[in-house]
Design a protein around this motif. Structure first.
Motif, short mmCIF file in Angstrom:
data_model
loop_
_atom_site.label_atom_id
_atom_site.label_comp_id
_atom_site.label_asym_id
_atom_site.label_seq_id
_atom_site.Cartn_x
_atom_site.Cartn_y
_atom_site.Cartn_z
N ASP B 67 0.82 -1.21 0.00
CA ASP B 67 0.00 0.00 0.00
C ASP B 67 0.85 1.26 0.00
OD1 ASP B 67 -2.33 -1.38 0.04
OD2 ASP B 67 -2.54 -1.37 2.22
N ALA B 68 2.18 1.11 -0.05
CA ALA B 68 3.05 2.28 0.09
C ALA B 68 2.86 3.27 -1.04
CB ALA B 68 4.51 1.83 0.15
N ARG B 69 2.96 4.51 -0.68
CA ARG B 69 2.95 5.63 -1.61
C ARG B 69 1.76 5.64 -2.55
NH1 ARG B 69 8.18 5.86 -4.65
NH2 ARG B 69 8.70 3.82 -3.85
N LEU B 70 0.58 5.32 -2.01
CA LEU B 70 -0.63 5.44 -2.81
C LEU B 70 -1.01 6.91 -2.84
CD1 LEU B 70 -2.78 2.45 -1.50
CD2 LEU B 70 -1.43 2.59 -3.60
N PRO B 71 -1.37 7.42 -4.02
CA PRO B 71 -1.76 8.84 -4.08
C PRO B 71 -3.10 9.06 -3.37
CG PRO B 71 -1.99 7.79 -6.22
CD PRO B 71 -1.37 6.76 -5.33
N PRO B 72 -3.42 10.31 -3.04
CA PRO B 72 -4.66 10.62 -2.34
C PRO B 72 -5.87 10.06 -3.09
CG PRO B 72 -3.28 12.57 -2.44
CD PRO B 72 -2.59 11.50 -3.23
N GLY B 73 -6.79 9.50 -2.33
CA GLY B 73 -8.03 8.99 -2.90
C GLY B 73 -7.93 7.55 -3.37
N SER B 74 -6.75 6.92 -3.27
CA SER B 74 -6.60 5.54 -3.74
C SER B 74 -7.33 4.56 -2.84
CB SER B 74 -5.13 5.12 -3.76
OG SER B 74 -4.36 6.13 -4.30
N THR B 86 -1.09 7.40 1.11
CA THR B 86 -0.30 6.70 2.12
C THR B 86 1.15 7.14 2.01
OG1 THR B 86 0.19 4.89 0.62
CG2 THR B 86 -1.76 4.65 2.02
N ASP B 87 1.94 6.85 3.06
CA ASP B 87 3.34 7.24 3.04
C ASP B 87 4.22 6.07 2.58
OD1 ASP B 87 3.61 5.51 5.12
OD2 ASP B 87 4.13 7.02 6.63
N GLY B 88 5.52 6.24 2.77
CA GLY B 88 6.47 5.28 2.24
C GLY B 88 6.35 3.89 2.86
N LEU B 89 5.70 3.80 4.03
CA LEU B 89 5.55 2.51 4.68
C LEU B 89 4.16 1.93 4.46
CD1 LEU B 89 7.25 3.27 8.11
CD2 LEU B 89 8.18 1.95 6.20
N GLY B 90 3.32 2.66 3.72
CA GLY B 90 1.96 2.20 3.51
C GLY B 90 1.00 2.65 4.58
N ARG B 91 1.41 3.61 5.37
CA ARG B 91 0.54 4.15 6.41
C ARG B 91 -0.48 5.10 5.82
NH1 ARG B 91 4.44 5.12 11.26
NH2 ARG B 91 5.62 6.29 9.73
N ASP B 92 -1.69 5.08 6.37
CA ASP B 92 -2.70 6.05 5.96
C ASP B 92 -2.25 7.43 6.41
OD1 ASP B 92 -5.20 7.13 5.09
OD2 ASP B 92 -5.80 7.20 7.21
N LEU B 93 -2.08 8.36 5.46
CA LEU B 93 -1.50 9.66 5.78
C LEU B 93 -2.41 10.49 6.68
CD1 LEU B 93 1.16 10.93 5.24
CD2 LEU B 93 0.21 12.09 3.26
N PHE B 94 -3.71 10.40 6.45
CA PHE B 94 -4.66 11.15 7.27
C PHE B 94 -4.51 10.75 8.74
CE2 PHE B 94 -9.13 11.51 8.96
CZ PHE B 94 -9.12 12.90 9.06
N SER B 95 -4.44 9.43 8.97
CA SER B 95 -4.26 8.95 10.35
C SER B 95 -2.92 9.41 10.91
CB SER B 95 -4.31 7.42 10.39
OG SER B 95 -5.49 6.97 9.79
N TYR B 264 10.69 11.21 -1.02
CA TYR B 264 9.85 10.77 -2.14
C TYR B 264 9.41 11.93 -3.01
CZ TYR B 264 9.61 6.78 0.99
OH TYR B 264 9.94 5.76 1.81
N MET B 265 9.73 13.14 -2.57
CA MET B 265 9.30 14.34 -3.24
C MET B 265 9.66 14.29 -4.73
SD MET B 265 7.72 16.89 -1.83
CE MET B 265 7.75 18.63 -1.57
N LEU B 266 10.94 14.02 -5.03
CA LEU B 266 11.41 14.05 -6.41
C LEU B 266 10.81 12.90 -7.20
CD1 LEU B 266 15.11 15.11 -5.92
CD2 LEU B 266 13.17 16.46 -6.74
N GLY B 267 10.46 11.83 -6.51
CA GLY B 267 9.83 10.70 -7.17
C GLY B 267 8.37 10.97 -7.52
N GLY B 268 7.87 12.15 -7.19
CA GLY B 268 6.50 12.51 -7.56
C GLY B 268 5.49 12.28 -6.46
N SER B 269 5.89 11.61 -5.37
CA SER B 269 4.93 11.39 -4.28
C SER B 269 4.92 12.61 -3.36
CB SER B 269 5.30 10.14 -3.48
OG SER B 269 5.51 9.07 -4.36
N TYR B 270 4.46 13.74 -3.93
CA TYR B 270 4.50 15.02 -3.21
C TYR B 270 3.67 15.00 -1.93
CZ TYR B 270 -0.14 15.53 -5.08
OH TYR B 270 -1.45 15.31 -5.35
N TRP B 271 2.56 14.24 -1.95
CA TRP B 271 1.59 14.34 -0.85
C TRP B 271 2.15 13.92 0.51
CZ3 TRP B 271 1.44 10.95 -4.92
CH2 TRP B 271 1.63 9.60 -4.59
N ILE B 272 3.12 13.04 0.51
CA ILE B 272 3.63 12.53 1.78
C ILE B 272 4.24 13.65 2.61
CG2 ILE B 272 5.11 10.79 2.86
CD1 ILE B 272 4.96 9.19 0.30
#
Ligand SMILES: Nc1ncnc2c1ncn2[C@@H]1O[C@H](COP(=O)(O)OP(=O)(O)OP(=O)(O)O)[C@@H](O)[C@H]1O
Ligand code: SF4
Ligand SMILES: [Mg+2]
Lengths: 349, 304
Positions: B67-74, B86-95, B264-272
């Motif tokens: 589940d790692a690095r899923l974009p918002p709404g996934s 989600t973040d790099g470990l697959g954690r729900d970012l909102f939580s 992960y910023m440069l990899g495009g996962s800006y949301w984390i």
């Protein structure tokens, strides 16, 4: 207002309840270390010494009222604070009922110190704005174990009644009262520890003229009922005239004349007292700096040589500007610090 | 006689009315009101995070690396929708943000509170006692304030090591001086007023005079400092955590979340990184809006 019969008291009387012996107070404004270094190099920097009170001796008999009058800045409040045991004198001693009260802190017995209390000039600044009236009045007696917690409300209500306030004032804060009412609260607070000696530092100077008489009447009736000994400070001779048994006139940190109230008003001996009395009827009560006598008040930082009053004295003589006059005793227990009061040398000498 | 005529209401109503009047004055500024509402909402969200958050971000067993690095709404493997991704470990970012907010606010508030107490006691003592004690305390204040807060905190953490308690010690060390200075300034003014002299004449103890007479009259300006310093503490903690010297990895605060997402910023996962950053920004703005209003209320001369 009551007029009092003059009493004959001598400053040296051993029966006096409150005694100030040769009390002096100097305030020293120290110069900084940089200025000190510059002073070493010959620049003119030195510690500033204000001689607020110089060698004052006073005695007040039990149950009597002594008025202390003088212009703004002459050291009245400083002397009052020393008399109330709030300020340690630089020299001299203060005693009340035979016990010393001139050192703040542990060396004096708290119960004794409590017997001297003060009523302040500014009725707003002298009450803690965040304290309710009931706490203002009962804090000290509770802290010193003079009353029990259960009696707190009754005690506070009694004190309020004594100063002419209704019991529904108990839970209010100082800002909800008028100036006169606040001064009554201040008086009730002073009375809360059953003092024998009250120092009133211009207690009506900040009040409207219409309220002044009420507060003075209150103080007079309290004095009578509680047999209080009072030091009443004022810059206004009119205020002290009816209230005081005896009056001391202060000029630039020194007492220049002491006499029974009636005698002083009838025939003042010191030129400064005379000047104060001459100006009296024209004085309007106000909150301005009070300076009734012609000429500039000299600075206590640098008092004039000889008699401190000579630059403003109409009767000044040659010796006045070089020799300071001592106190001369006059009939009726009166004393004046003026060469004019010097007894004529006896013909045999 | 007008002197004895009373027309005021009984005690509780007076206090409530004063509070209500203060609240009304505060709310006159819409920005301050909005700030206060947002702040209260954030605090509630932080306090009740375990109830609100869809996932416990500290429970590593529940995480799936898939589940790692899923974009918002996934939608995740489990069928759950991660509204902030989600973040790099697959954690729900909102939580993670809710829990991070909880830690950031707690560390900020707690350190501000302890610094408040230490600073207030020292400032009051300095003003009341004067002389050498005053000079000693104020030299310490000058020393502390002459260095940037971040520098002092970094040095302290370099010595103490990483951890929530150590971070708080560092935060307290860089904050107490502001309280001390503020309290001393108002206590110096209050000390000269005659009610203090009256209390001394009534031979009340020094501690009682300090606590019952001086302190209650020096509190108002402190309220402003508390808000400003709390914001300051939260930013500083975020900075320290971002630099990797603040809070531990296991319970990430907002600052650490931003740091973790940074790679992960440069990899495009800006949301984390961005969303925890936005949360931090909202906290700061809300607190500062309140603080500005309080400052205006307590210091009308400075009104802009
Ligand atoms: N704490 C202090 N430090 C330095 N100087 C002081 C202090 N208190 C009083 N003085 C100085 O001592 C002198 C006497 O002051 P004091 O307040 O006793 O006069 P006062 O007769 O009560 O005057 P007023 O009528 O204005 O109340 C003044 O010159 C004053 O500036
Ligand atoms: S001693 Fe001289 S200057 Fe002083 S009051 Fe008397 S006459 Fe005036
Ligand atoms: Mg005075």
């Amino acid at each position: 207002m009551l007029d009092r019969a003059p009493s004959h008291t001598l400053e040296a009387a051993d029966t006096a309840f409150v005694r100030l012996n040769d009390v002096s107070k100097r305030f020293v404004g120290r110069i900084s270390s940089v200025e000190r270094a510059l002073a070493r190099l010959g620049f003119d920097y030195r510690d500033q010494v204000v001689r607020a009170v110089t060698d004052v001796s006073l005695a007040i008999e039990k149950g009597k009222v002594l008025g202390l009058v003088g212009e703004s800045g002459c050291g009245k409040s400083t002397l009052g604070r020393i008399a109330a045991g709030l300020l340690t004198p630089s020299a001299g001693s203060v005693s009340m009922g035979g016990e010393r009260i001139d050192r703040m802190g542990t060396r004096c017995d708290t119960r004794t110190l409590l017997k001297a209390q003060m009523v302040f000039q500014d009725p707003m600044a002298s009450l803690n704005p965040r304290q309710k009236v009931v706490d203002i009045i009962t804090e000290a007696p509770l802290a010193h174990g003079l009353i029990r917690g259960a009696d707190r409300l009754a005690f506070a209500a009694e004190r309020l009644e004594e100063v002419g306030l209704a019991a529904d004032a108990l839970y209010r804060l100082p800002h909800q009262f008028s100036g006169g009412q606040r001064q009554r609260i201040g008086i009730a607070r002073a009375l809360s520890v059953s003092p024998d000696f009250l120092v009133c530092d211009e207690p009506v100077a900040a009040l409207d003229v219409s309220i002044q008489a009420q507060i003075i009447n209150l103080l007079m009736s309290l004095q009578e009922r509680r047999q209080l000994t009072i030091l009443f400070i004022s810059h206004d001779l009119g205020v002290v005239k009816h209230l005081c048994d005896r009056i001391a006139v202060m000029y630039l940190g020194e007492i220049v004349e002491q006499a029974d109230a009636a005698a002083l008003f009838a025939s003042p001996s010191h030129p400064y007292t005379q000047a104060l009395l001459n100006e009296m009827p024209s004085v309007k009560a106000g909150r301005r700096l009070y300076q009734p006598v012609e000429g500039e008040i000299p600075s206590p930082l640098d008092p004039p040589p000889g008699c401190h009053f000579h630059p403003r004295c109409r009767a000044a003589m040659a010796r006045c500007s070089s020799e300071a006059p001592p106190f001369f005793a006059l009939p009726d227990g009166r004393r004046a610090r003026c060469w004019l009061a010097e007894p004529a040398p006896s013909p045999g000498a | 006689m007008s002197d004895t005529a009373f027309i005021a209401p009984p005690r509780r109503a007076v206090r409530l009315r004063a509070l209500a009047a203060f609240g009304a004055a505060f709310a006159e500024s819409p920005a301050a009101l909005a700030g206060a509402l947002v702040f209260v909402a954030l605090v509630l969200a932080a306090v009740f995070a375990p109830l609100i958050a869809p996932q416990n971000p500290y429970d590593l067993a529940k995480l799936s690396i898939l589940d790692a690095r899923l974009p918002p709404g996934s939608v995740a493997m489990s069928g759950y929708t991660h509204i902030l991704g989600t973040d790099g470990l697959g954690r729900d970012l909102f939580s993670a943000i809710l829990y991070g907010l909880r830690i950031s606010l707690m560390v900020g508030a707690l350190s501000a509170f302890v610094a408040l107490i230490i600073g207030t006691v020292l400032g009051l003592t300095a003003a009341y006692v004067g002389g050498r004690i005053d000079s000693a305390i104020m030299r310490l204040v000058d020393l502390q304030m002459s260095f940037p807060a971040i520098l002092i905190a970094l040095i302290l953490l370099a010595i103490l090591g990483r951890g929530a308690d150590k971070t708080m010690i560092a935060l307290i060390a860089v904050q107490w001086a502001y309280y001390a200075r503020t309290v001393r300034a108002s206590a110096l003014v209050e000390r000269e007023r005659e009610y203090i002299e009256a209390a001394q004449g009534l031979r009340l103890g020094h501690v009682r005079i300090l606590m019952r007479h001086l302190l209650p009259n020096c509190i108002a300006p402190l309220l402003v400092v508390v808000t400003v310093q709390m914001a300051h503490a939260i930013t500083l903690e975020a900075t320290l955590s971002f630099l990797g010297v603040g809070l531990p990895e296991t319970q990430p605060s907002l600052g650490l979340l931003i740091a973790n997402g940074y790679q992960y910023m440069l990899g495009g996962s800006y949301w984390i990184s961005i969303y925890p950053g936005v949360a931090l920004l909202i906290v700061m703005v809300a607190i500062n809006l309140m603080g500005d209003r309080l400052r205006d209320l307590f210091n009308p001369a400075l009104k802009r």
